[in-house]
Design an enzyme around this catalytic site. Structure first.
Site, mmCIF file in Angstrom:
data_model
loop_
_atom_site.group_PDB
_atom_site.id
_atom_site.type_symbol
_atom_site.label_atom_id
_atom_site.label_comp_id
_atom_site.label_asym_id
_atom_site.label_seq_id
_atom_site.Cartn_x
_atom_site.Cartn_y
_atom_site.Cartn_z
ATOM 1 N N LEU B 97 -76.351 10.820 -21.234
ATOM 2 C CA LEU B 97 -77.595 11.391 -21.738
ATOM 3 C C LEU B 97 -77.959 10.841 -23.130
ATOM 4 C CD1 LEU B 97 -79.845 13.466 -21.335
ATOM 5 C CD2 LEU B 97 -78.278 15.247 -22.048
ATOM 6 N N SER B 130 -78.132 13.713 -15.714
ATOM 7 C CA SER B 130 -77.613 13.830 -14.347
ATOM 8 C C SER B 130 -77.776 15.244 -13.800
ATOM 9 C CB SER B 130 -76.147 13.437 -14.322
ATOM 10 O OG SER B 130 -75.425 14.339 -15.121
ATOM 11 N N LEU B 149 -65.426 13.722 -16.860
ATOM 12 C CA LEU B 149 -64.290 13.688 -17.761
ATOM 13 C C LEU B 149 -64.667 14.210 -19.141
ATOM 14 C CD1 LEU B 149 -62.753 10.236 -16.808
ATOM 15 C CD2 LEU B 149 -62.795 12.368 -15.547
ATOM 16 N N ASP B 152 -68.887 18.463 -22.176
ATOM 17 C CA ASP B 152 -69.184 19.398 -23.257
ATOM 18 C C ASP B 152 -68.794 20.816 -22.814
ATOM 19 O OD1 ASP B 152 -70.295 20.722 -25.418
ATOM 20 O OD2 ASP B 152 -72.030 19.386 -25.515
ATOM 21 N N GLU B 229 -61.820 9.672 -24.972
ATOM 22 C CA GLU B 229 -61.570 11.083 -25.235
ATOM 23 C C GLU B 229 -60.136 11.457 -24.835
ATOM 24 O OE1 GLU B 229 -63.107 14.164 -27.115
ATOM 25 O OE2 GLU B 229 -64.295 12.357 -26.692
#
Lengths: 417, 255
Positions: B97, B130, B149, B152, B229
C-alpha cells in the site's frame, strides 16, 4: 471544491415500489412513507405498534416488495429497517442497524430480510418465527465500500451486492445464512464507475435469469452470474443521444440511476440523470444481447425520474421524481408520480395523463403529498439528487498540490494542535 | 562521491537500491481512498508490464500462465526475492500500500534482473490496497499461495476492521485461492497471532496444516528468515506466531 455545504450531500431521492400484482404502490420521500392501495382505491393506513411518533425519523434510502408481494421493507438513514405486512400494512418487525442503511432485499421465500449498511456490511434477519424486535447477523462484507443495491437471484441460490467500487459480488446463499455467507460464486467486473442498480431478466431459455446492472459509467451491462462473465454492454447514454453534443459532455453527467424490468423482462426501462423520460432496452435472452428499443420522453413538464417501479406482468411503468428536501424551497418531501402504459415490443408506449392514471387524483394526492408544484422545483430536485449521488459515490480527485495542503489541515492533526 | 552521473539511490557495491532513500511510515490507513490505477478485472492486469521477458508483446505470449503467488503487504520484498529462485517457474506478485516502499521493491527487482540475467523474471510488485482490490487482480481459484507476513497489528478494538486477516476478508481470499491452496501468516505480536489463527480456524473454507506438512513445506521456514521484519525479530531474540492453513471445500455445500 469540498467547501460546498454538507446539506447538498444529505438529500435523498424519492423512491417508488410497485406490488408484484399491482395491488398497491409505495412512494418514499424523505422520512415519509406513502402507500396507495389500488385494490381499495384509497390510501393505505400504515400502523406500527411501537410508541414511535414517526415510522422513520430520517431519509428513507431503500424500499421494496418481496416474497410474492406478502412483505414490504423500508430502511434508511435513521438506522432502522421496518418490515411490513402488505395485507394489513402493519409493521411486523423493526430491526436496528448500527449504521445507516443503503440497500434492502427480501428472500424469495419471505424467510429472510437482508440489508446493507454504509460501511459495506450486509446483515441478515430471520423472519421466522415472527417477532417485533429482531437482531441481525452479519452475512458478508464489501471492505469499506458503500453498497448500492442488494438482490436475491430468482432461483434463490445467490445474494448479489453491488458497490461504489465498480463491483458486483455474487455470493452463494448457504442453508444456514445466519452463520454468514462465505462462498463467493463470482465477481462481475467491467463497470468503470460505481454500480447503482441491479435487476434480473428471466426467460424460458434461462429460468435462472441473467443479471442486469446500471452504473455511473452510463452503461447497462448483462452478466452471467455463475461465472461473472460479461455478456453485453449497452452504452445507454450514448445511444439515447445524450452524449452526442460534445463527445464526452460534462463528466459524470449521465449516471444510470435505476433499471426496471417490464413485461416479464422482455423490456428493460432505464432512468438516466438529466434525461426527461426513460430509455427502453430489449434484452435477447437466448442471444444474450442488449439493444436500445426506444426513448420515451415525458413532454409537457420537466420530469427526470429518480426511481422506477413495475409489476412484472403488466405493461405499466411507474416513475417518481423528487427529493427529501431542497435548500431554498418551501416544499419538503417533494414528489411527482407518472405512469407509462402500453409498453410492448409492437406498440407505442403512452405517458398517461393525471386523469388516466390508475387510482386517479386520489392516488396522486396520496403519493405526491402536495397538490401541484411548478416545474422548476422538480428540475432543481433532479439536479440536487444528481449532485448528492456524485458526492456519495464518486471518489473525489484532488490535484497533487492540493493534496499536500489537505494533508496539512487533516482533522486528526488539528485536534492535537 | 564526486561522480554526479551515478544515481545516489543505488548502492555502488551491490547495485541494489538503498533503503534510506525509500523510508516510509510503518503504517498506512487501508480505509482511506487512495489514488492509484486499479485494473477493471483480472483480465486487465498487464502481464507484459510486470513480466516483460515472459510476456514480450501485450498479453498474447502465454496467456495460460497466470500469477499464482501473492505476497500481501510485501514490504521491502524479502520473501518475494527468496521465493523467486525457489519457484522459478511460478509467477508471483507483491502487493503493497505504501508507494515509496513499492518503488523500492520495483528498483530492487529490476536491479536483480540486470545483475542476474534470466533470473527474477517471475516476480513483480504493485501498489494497491489488497483489502479492497484483490478481486480485481485474481480470478476464482487462481492463486496457490498467499502470504501475510508481519501485518500491521492494529491493536485498538476500534481498528480491528483494518486488520488484513479478518473473517470477512477471508471469504475473498478463499475465492481467489484454489482448493488446496495455502495461506501463510506470521507475526511477532502474540495478540494478532491468536486473532489470525482464530479467524482461520473459525472459517469453514480453511483447515490447519498438520505438523508433518509444515515440516515438509520448504516455504514455512522462509516466513521468519526471508523477510526484513522476520530478521529483525530474530536479531532481537523475539518470538513469532505462525498460522498456516489450507483452502478446503466447505462441508455445507459442494463447490
Amino acid at each position: 471544491m469540498d467547501s460546498e455545504p454538507k446539506k447538498d450531500v444529505e438529500v435523498a431521492p424519492a423512491l417508488i415500489a410497485v406490488h408484484p400484482d399491482q395491488c398497491s404502490v409505495a412512494v418514499a420521500v424523505g422520512q415519509h412513507l406513502r402507500v396507495f392501495d389500488l385494490a381499495a382505491g384509497d390510501a393505505a393506513s400504515l400502523t406500527d405498534d411501537s410508541d414511535a411518533v414517526a415510522f422513520h425519523t430520517d431519509n428513507i434510502r431503500a424500499i421494496c416488495f418481496g416474497a410474492k408481494g406478502k412483505l414490504f421493507v423500508s430502511a434508511g438513514d435513521d438506522k432502522t429497517v421496518k418490515v411490513w405486512s402488505t395485507q394489513s400494512w402493519r409493521c411486523i418487525t423493526t430491526v436496528s442497524s448500527e449504521k445507516r442503511v443503503s440497500a434492502v432485499a427480501i428472500s424469495n421465500d419471505g424467510n429472510f430480510v437482508c440489508f446493507a449498511d454504509k460501511f459495506g456490511l450486509v446483515w441478515i434477519v430471520d423472519l421466522d418465527p415472527p417477532s417485533r424486535d429482531k437482531k441481525p447477523s452479519p452475512l458478508l462484507s464489501h471492505y469499506c465500500s458503500i453498497i448500492t443495491s442488494l438482490e436475491f437471484s430468482p432461483d434463490g441460490r445467490f445474494i448479489l451486492s453491488a458497490d461504489r467500487d465498480f463491483k458486483i459480488r455474487v455470493t452463494n446463499l448457504p442453508n444456514k445464512p445466519l452463520n454468514g455467507a462465505h462462498q463467493i460464486q463470482s465477481f462481475c467486473l467491467g463497470h468503470s464507475e460505481f454500480v447503482s442498480c441491479l435487476a434480473f431478466v428471466q426467460g424460458q431459455e434461462c429460468p435462472e435469469g441473467l443479471l442486469l446492472s446500471g452504473s455511473g459509467d452510463s452503461t447497462v451491462r448483462l452478466w452471467n452470474v455463475d461465472s461473472g462473465a460479461l455478456f453485453d454492454t449497452c452504452e445507454v447514454a450514448l445511444k439515447a443521444g445524450l452524449l452526442e453534443d460534445n463527445g464526452k459532455a460534462e463528466e459524470h453527467g449521465h449516471a444510470v440511476t435505476d433499471i426496471c424490468t417490464v413485461l416479464d423482462g422482455l423490456l428493460v426501462a432505464v432512468a438516466i440523470q438529466s434525461l426527461q423520460g426513460i430509455i427502453l432496452l430489449s434484452c435477447n435472452v437466448s442471444e444474450k444481447t442488449l439493444s436500445v428499443t426506444k426513448v420515451v420522453s415525458v413532454v409537457g413538464e420537466a420530469f427526470v425520474p429518480t426511481c422506477l417501479g413495475s409489476s412484472p406482468s403488466t405493461g405499466k411503468l411507474w416513475m417518481v421524481t423528487g427529493v427529501s428536501s431542497l435548500p431554498g424551497c418551501s416544499y419538503p418531501a417533494l414528489a411527482r408520480v407518472r405512469v407509462i402504459s402500453d409498453i410492448d415490443i409492437e406498440q407505442e408506449p403512452v405517458v398517461l395523463g393525471d386523469d388516466n392514471i390508475p387510482g386517479g387524483e386520489k392516488l396522486l394526492e396520496t403519493l405526491q403529498g402536495t397538490a401541484s408544484v411548478d416545474d422548476n422545483a422538480f428540475l432543481a430536485a433532479a439536479e440536487a439528487v444528481k449532485t448528492a449521488m456524485c458526492h456519495l459515490l464518486i471518489k473525489k480527485q484532488y490535484p497533487s498540490e492540493n493534496r499536500e495542503s489537505r494533508k496539512k489541515c487533516r482533522n486528526d492533526r488539528k485536534l492535537k494542535g | 562521491m564526486s561522480e554526479t552521473e551515478v544515481n545516489p539511490t543505488i548502492s555502488k557495491s551491490t547495485g541494489l537500491p538503498r533503503k534510506r532513500f525509500y523510508r516510509a511510515r510503518a503504517h498506512s490507513n487501508p480505509l482511506s481512498d487512495s489514488h492509484f490505477p486499479v485494473p477493471i478485472s483480472p483480465s486487465h492486469v498487464d502481464y507484459s508490464f510486470h513480466y516483460p521477458q515472459l510476456f514480450p508483446s501485450s498479453g498474447q505470449a502465454d496467456s495460460s500462465k497466470r500469477i499464482q503467488f501473492a505476497d500481501v503487504g510485501c514490504g521491502f520484498g524479502g520473501l518475494l526475492i527468496s521465493l523467486s529462485t525457489l519457484f522459478p517457474e511460478t509467477l508471483m506478485i507483491g502487493m503493497e500500500l505504501r508507494d515509496k516502499v513499492t518503488e523500492y521493491v520495483k528498483e530492487r527487482i529490476s536491479s536483480l534482473r540486470v545483475a542476474n540475467p534470466g533470473q527474477y523474471q517471475n516476480v513483480s510488485v504493485v501498489r494497491t490496497n489488497s483489502m479492497k482490490y484483490i478481486p480485481n487482480y485474481f480470478g476464482k481459484g487462481q492463486l496457490s499461495k498467499m502470504f501475510f507476513l508481519f501485518p500491521d497489528p492494529h491493536f485498538k478494538e476500534k481498528n480491528h476492521r483494518r486488520r488484513v486477516i479478518s473473517p470477512f476478508l477471508l471469504d475473498e481470499y478463499a475465492y481467489v485461492l484454489e482448493v488446496g491452496g495455502i495461506i501463510y501468516t506470521i507475526t511477532d505480536v502474540e495478540e494478532l497471532g491468536d486473532w489470525m489463527k482464530s479467524c482461520l480456524e473459525n472459517h469453514p473454507m480453511f483447515e490447519a496444516l498438520t505438523r508433518k506438512e509444515l515440516v515438509a513445506d520448504p516455504v514455512v521456514e522462509l516466513l521468519s528468515s526471508a523477510t526484513e521484519e522476520g530478521q529483525k525479530v530474530a536479531r532481537n531474540g523475539g518470538q513469532t506466531f505462525q498460522a498456516v492453513f489450507r483452502r478446503i471445500v466447505p462441508s455445507d455445500q459442494p463447490s
